[in-house]
Design a protein around this motif. Structure first.
Motif, PDB file in Angstrom:
ATOM      1  N   THR A  29       0.863  -1.179   0.000  1.00 38.42           N
ATOM      2  CA  THR A  29       0.000   0.000   0.000  1.00 38.42           C
ATOM      3  C   THR A  29       0.903   1.235   0.000  1.00 38.42           C
ATOM      4  O   THR A  29       1.972   1.236   0.605  1.00 38.42           O
ATOM      5  CB  THR A  29      -0.944   0.040   1.213  1.00 38.42           C
ATOM      6  OG1 THR A  29      -0.180   0.072   2.415  1.00 38.42           O
ATOM      7  CG2 THR A  29      -1.870  -1.160   1.222  1.00 38.42           C
ATOM      8  N   LYS A  63      -8.669  -3.345  -4.620  1.00 38.37           N
ATOM      9  CA  LYS A  63      -9.110  -2.492  -3.512  1.00 38.37           C
ATOM     10  C   LYS A  63      -9.752  -3.373  -2.460  1.00 38.37           C
ATOM     11  O   LYS A  63     -10.711  -4.103  -2.737  1.00 38.37           O
ATOM     12  CB  LYS A  63     -10.090  -1.430  -4.011  1.00 38.37           C
ATOM     13  CG  LYS A  63     -10.492  -0.430  -2.934  1.00 38.37           C
ATOM     14  CD  LYS A  63     -11.162   0.804  -3.535  1.00 38.37           C
ATOM     15  CE  LYS A  63     -12.450   0.485  -4.237  1.00 38.37           C
ATOM     16  NZ  LYS A  63     -13.143   1.697  -4.694  1.00 38.37           N
ATOM     17  N   PHE A  64      -9.211  -3.310  -1.242  1.00 37.73           N
ATOM     18  CA  PHE A  64      -9.680  -4.150  -0.154  1.00 37.73           C
ATOM     19  C   PHE A  64      -9.878  -3.292   1.096  1.00 37.73           C
ATOM     20  O   PHE A  64      -8.947  -2.612   1.531  1.00 37.73           O
ATOM     21  CB  PHE A  64      -8.674  -5.268   0.131  1.00 37.73           C
ATOM     22  CG  PHE A  64      -8.307  -6.074  -1.085  1.00 37.73           C
ATOM     23  CD1 PHE A  64      -9.119  -7.100  -1.517  1.00 37.73           C
ATOM     24  CD2 PHE A  64      -7.152  -5.785  -1.803  1.00 37.73           C
ATOM     25  CE1 PHE A  64      -8.791  -7.842  -2.658  1.00 37.73           C
ATOM     26  CE2 PHE A  64      -6.805  -6.515  -2.934  1.00 37.73           C
ATOM     27  CZ  PHE A  64      -7.629  -7.547  -3.356  1.00 37.73           C
ATOM     28  N   SER A  65     -11.090  -3.308   1.624  1.00 33.37           N
ATOM     29  CA  SER A  65     -11.424  -2.520   2.822  1.00 33.37           C
ATOM     30  C   SER A  65     -11.058  -1.045   2.636  1.00 33.37           C
ATOM     31  O   SER A  65     -10.546  -0.389   3.552  1.00 33.37           O
ATOM     32  CB  SER A  65     -10.711  -3.088   4.064  1.00 33.37           C
ATOM     33  OG  SER A  65     -11.077  -4.436   4.279  1.00 33.37           O
ATOM     34  N   GLY A  66     -11.294  -0.550   1.444  1.00 38.61           N
ATOM     35  CA  GLY A  66     -11.052   0.859   1.160  1.00 38.61           C
ATOM     36  C   GLY A  66      -9.611   1.208   0.846  1.00 38.61           C
ATOM     37  O   GLY A  66      -9.304   2.369   0.559  1.00 38.61           O
ATOM     38  N   GLN A  67      -8.721   0.215   0.889  1.00 38.93           N
ATOM     39  CA  GLN A  67      -7.306   0.443   0.606  1.00 38.93           C
ATOM     40  C   GLN A  67      -6.927  -0.150  -0.743  1.00 38.93           C
ATOM     41  O   GLN A  67      -7.363  -1.248  -1.094  1.00 38.93           O
ATOM     42  CB  GLN A  67      -6.435  -0.198   1.693  1.00 38.93           C
ATOM     43  CG  GLN A  67      -6.532   0.466   3.053  1.00 38.93           C
ATOM     44  CD  GLN A  67      -5.805   1.802   3.099  1.00 38.93           C
ATOM     45  OE1 GLN A  67      -4.747   1.964   2.509  1.00 38.93           O
ATOM     46  NE2 GLN A  67      -6.384   2.763   3.795  1.00 38.93           N
ATOM     47  N   SER A  69      -4.330  -1.973  -2.910  1.00 42.37           N
ATOM     48  CA  SER A  69      -3.194  -2.864  -2.690  1.00 42.37           C
ATOM     49  C   SER A  69      -2.549  -3.206  -4.032  1.00 42.37           C
ATOM     50  O   SER A  69      -3.232  -3.569  -4.994  1.00 42.37           O
ATOM     51  CB  SER A  69      -3.651  -4.143  -1.993  1.00 42.37           C
ATOM     52  OG  SER A  69      -2.589  -5.068  -1.873  1.00 42.37           O
TER      53      SER A  69
END
Length: 235
Positions: A29, A63-67, A69
């Motif tokens: 990230t 995009k995972f949990s708003g992040q 990657s």
């Protein structure tokens, strides 16, 4: 998604960033990024991160949990590293052209036939649009593609801006797929092709329709009751 540079400028090809976290030696990230994550029918970007003379190919972005990657193909990066990032621009730009073309085709299908887009998938060689329509007539679909090409040739500037959620939702048809718009989103990013299409969208687009090139119909398919599919490509 304040750190998603592509939301404000789809034409950023290179940028510098700082590694915020590393998981399993390969999931990175950054404090900011221009890499588009897989989603919304648009494939992820690829490219490279460079640090201390080493290059780390970016092979997947999600995009995972708003992040956002970034998966790199080899270990070595660590939190705090400064990286120089470069997108595979040919891949990104092809998807941008496909995406804006899909918006125009969707709008014409709706305006001319009342057909609603039920899904799409952009690709490098060809892209897919699924839509609801009672009768599938290839000649009519070809006519709609011809109309889309007329809009492309008008060299219309594509506008991108944000609106408060409540204001945006007052615009008829602004969210073509309401189920994918989470209630916690307070502002909607709007993509407008004046006089033909206006909708909430988080993907990358070209600045002017003339960049799309010629749209060619590849095939049409009957996928069941009121469910049709078309494939198109860009010359």
């Amino acid at each position: 998604m304040q750190n998603a540079l592509y939301m404000n400028d789809s034409y950023i090809k290179e940028f510098e960033a700082v590694v915020e976290s590393v998981k399993d030696d390969k999931f990175i990230t950054l404090d900011r990024t221009a890499f588009y994550p897989n989603g919304g029918g648009q494939p992820h970007d690829t490219g490279v991160m460079a640090c201390n003379g080493e290059e780390y190919p970016v092979v997947f972005v999600g995009k995972f949990s708003g992040q956002i990657s970034h998966e790199v193909s080899k270990p070595g990066l660590k939190a705090g590293d400064k990286v120089a990032c470069k997108l595979d621009w040919d891949r990104r730009y092809r998807h941008m052209r496909m995406h804006t073309a899909a918006h125009i085709i969707d709008a014409i299908l709706y305006n001319e036939a009342g057909a609603l887009c039920t899904g799409n998938q952009l690709g490098l060689d060809k892209s897919r649009i699924d839509f609801s329509l009672d009768v599938l007539d290839r000649d009519k679909i070809q006519h709609y593609v011809d109309l889309a090409n007329e809009w492309v040739k008008k060299s219309v500037d594509v506008k991108i801006y944000t609106l408060p959620r409540e204001e945006a939702l007052k615009i008829p048809g602004v969210v073509k797929l309401a189920s994918v718009m989470p209630p916690e989103v307070s502002e909607l990013r709007i993509v407008e092709i004046p006089d033909i299409d206006l909708q909430a969208d988080g993907g990358t687009q070209v600045r002017n329709t003339s960049e799309i090139g010629n749209i060619s119909l590849v095939s049409v398919e009957n996928k069941g009751k009121n469910n049709r599919r078309m494939y198109f490509t860009l010359d």
